[in-house]
Design an enzyme around this catalytic site. Sequence first.
Site, mmCIF file in Angstrom:
data_model
loop_
_atom_site.group_PDB
_atom_site.id
_atom_site.type_symbol
_atom_site.label_atom_id
_atom_site.label_comp_id
_atom_site.label_asym_id
_atom_site.label_seq_id
_atom_site.Cartn_x
_atom_site.Cartn_y
_atom_site.Cartn_z
ATOM 1 N N ASP A 1 2.095 -8.006 -8.757
ATOM 2 C CA ASP A 1 2.524 -7.901 -7.259
ATOM 3 C C ASP A 1 1.901 -9.167 -6.381
ATOM 4 O O ASP A 1 2.158 -9.460 -5.609
ATOM 5 C CB ASP A 1 1.689 -6.609 -6.635
ATOM 6 N N ASP B 1 9.991 1.188 -10.371
ATOM 7 C CA ASP B 1 8.684 1.258 -10.026
ATOM 8 C C ASP B 1 8.084 2.510 -10.740
ATOM 9 O O ASP B 1 8.691 3.509 -11.137
ATOM 10 C CB ASP B 1 8.631 1.137 -8.651
HETATM 11 C C1 DGJ Z 1 5.063 -1.881 -5.765
HETATM 12 C C2 DGJ Z 1 5.829 -3.116 -6.406
HETATM 13 O O1 DGJ Z 1 5.221 -3.619 -7.470
HETATM 14 C C3 DGJ Z 1 6.487 -3.752 -5.331
HETATM 15 O O2 DGJ Z 1 7.056 -5.003 -5.726
HETATM 16 C C4 DGJ Z 1 7.278 -3.013 -4.083
HETATM 17 O O3 DGJ Z 1 8.310 -2.731 -5.013
HETATM 18 C C5 DGJ Z 1 6.573 -1.878 -3.856
HETATM 19 N N1 DGJ Z 1 5.795 -1.164 -4.894
HETATM 20 C C6 DGJ Z 1 7.567 -0.947 -3.137
HETATM 21 O O4 DGJ Z 1 6.917 0.226 -2.819
#
Ligand code: DGJ
Length: 700
Positions: free
Chosen positions: A500, A442
Amino acid sequence: MTTSTQLIHLYKGELSVVVSTRGNVPAIVYWGSYLGESQLSDAMFLRPVLGGGIDFDAPLAIIPQHHDGWLGIPGLEGFRTDAGAMFAHLQISTTEKSNTAATFVLADKHAGLEARLHLQIDASEVLEVSATLRNTAKTAYNLQALRIALPIAASANELLTFGGRWAMEFGEHRTPWRDSTISLTNLRGRTSHEKCPLVFAGTNGFGEQHGEVWGCHLGWSGNFEIIADGVTEHHKHLLASERLVAGEIILQHGESYTAPTIYAVHSSNGLSKASQQFHRFARSLTQHRKISRPVILNTWEAVYFNHDFDTLSKLADAAARIGVERFVLDDGWFTGRRNDKSGLGDWTVDKTIWPDGLGKLIQHVSNLGLEFGIWFEPEMVNLDSELFRKHPDWALHDVNYELITGRNQLVLDMSREDVREYLFASISNLLDTHDIAYIKWDHNRDLVSAGAHAQTLGTYELLDRLKRKHPLVQFESCASGGGRIDFGILPYVDRFWTSDSNDPLDRAFIARGAKRLMPPELLGSHIASRTNHITKRSHSLAFRASTAIFGWLGIELNLLTATDDELVRLSDVIARYKILRPLLHYGNSFTEDHSDTNILVHGVSGADNQQTIVSVTRTNSGNSNHIDSIRISNLEPGSSYTLKPIYFGEPAFAPHRELPQWLTKQSFVLTGSQLQQIGFICPPLLPSSSFIVMIEKVVS
Ligand code: DGJ
């Protein structure tokens, strides 16, 4: 100007690129459909010399130079502090060529600069252009920009660009492009949600299956600039480059800078075909060949930071029961990470939550026959972390100024070897000591007050090293969803987290945009809760499933609170997805135009043309409940096809007394040309619903 003239014809399949070496720097004078073996001459491309200007017609060189009479934005900008204003005077010194590739070495002896320019048409008919600049003089050279120019035919009067925001990436923006200049500048330090390094130019009204289209993507995960100049000297062109901040690249004697590669596609038959070329290129990279793409259960929207063995092991049990193949433990497993304010950087298992370590959960998951994956955000650090307390200097911030945090975190300086070494050791150690098949990588904040060049290369280097040490581990590129989806990072990763937003209505648009560049199987696509946690909208399981299956499927909801009925239906979706997976992942993904802007049509055709799966989505209500026929291009005109609906639950038909006959009759056959010219009658659909059809060739 040099007087000798020479044309180099590069070609492969349906593509021709003609490069002229008439000027000091090579210029692409044609980029389009294959020209055949006919003789080409310089005169075909020489425009008249007009009055009132420079006394020759300045070419649009691949690195345009003012010295060559070009008066638009130059390709090379830079300076030395011990010299006055500097203009590049690069000139070809050597040329190497084949039918598909040409390499030029250019030099400016007085300025002490040398450039290597490489053009190549690869097997997927994608044109790659790359450039490296070297400082051959004794003093330092401050590089400001190294831009590559691609000519676009004058007939391309429209531009398609992409962008949006967090949880709504890849929105499509159409603009007229005549006598105007449009620029996309990204300074967020990652590919970004806001702007994509991807532009298509096309003829008036170009569509999914018609019109001439030129596409250009900059393979880079940092700052960038793409300028679509439709003004200068009546030479329509795109200029693509990394966007450097002042002083970011200072080349000492003998040092060089390599610009991000440009990937360019051309299609005479609309956008879908142009995107299929990008897809072929992405698929051609070794690790994207037919690897396994297991159905994922991601824990984020199920438990967020609330980790405990009991809940997570039960979640894994439920996941196994419905057919999930990989369990991914998201954010929250490492030391001090109870919320998003602390812990980033301390990549050891949190002993308070996992007193026996992660081994017990991983063993449990693997006993169920599932693979295990885990979340990292390596490039980040929280102020509240052991790492920051010990190495405050590892974070990218200027101690003289106020700290700017994003999601309570700072960015680590990835150009530092000690930082990369620490991250490599932390991640590698976990991989060495646990059975882990997958890392979700991430990157949750933008970069401020820093250039992104060394940062981006540092990340690539770390990923490359990890990948080489752990070749069987798959990596996912995630940046708060789809903030890092590009060909620069593609060689190091196996999957992208598309967004997301798991809201299916948003997904219908996000996936459409993302698939303009990436093939569907690389785009993570999860079925989440009925009520989406970001948009707060509720959608049926059928709609959630119908949009999610057109990617790399995952489940991201709390199965422990799901009803028995939901669990049965989810397992049915997964079972059917597994049957469709070879078609969905290795076929040709396409989109079709539709007369109604509330209707989105896309699909995938099998490589052998036996099966084509088509999705029709009604996004909003329209003026009529009738939906104009759905026409499908590119089937074999003379072959016969049957149509069968695929339902993931109750069909979401709008009020009706009768359905189209092909849905109610036992056997209904249409030919490929009928499907293209007339199309199939679509049943009435409720807003926020999709209808899926399998079109199968009748084998006689
Ligand atoms: C952002 C990601 O896009 C989500 O899927 C998740 O992993 C969160 N971060 C976790 O902090």
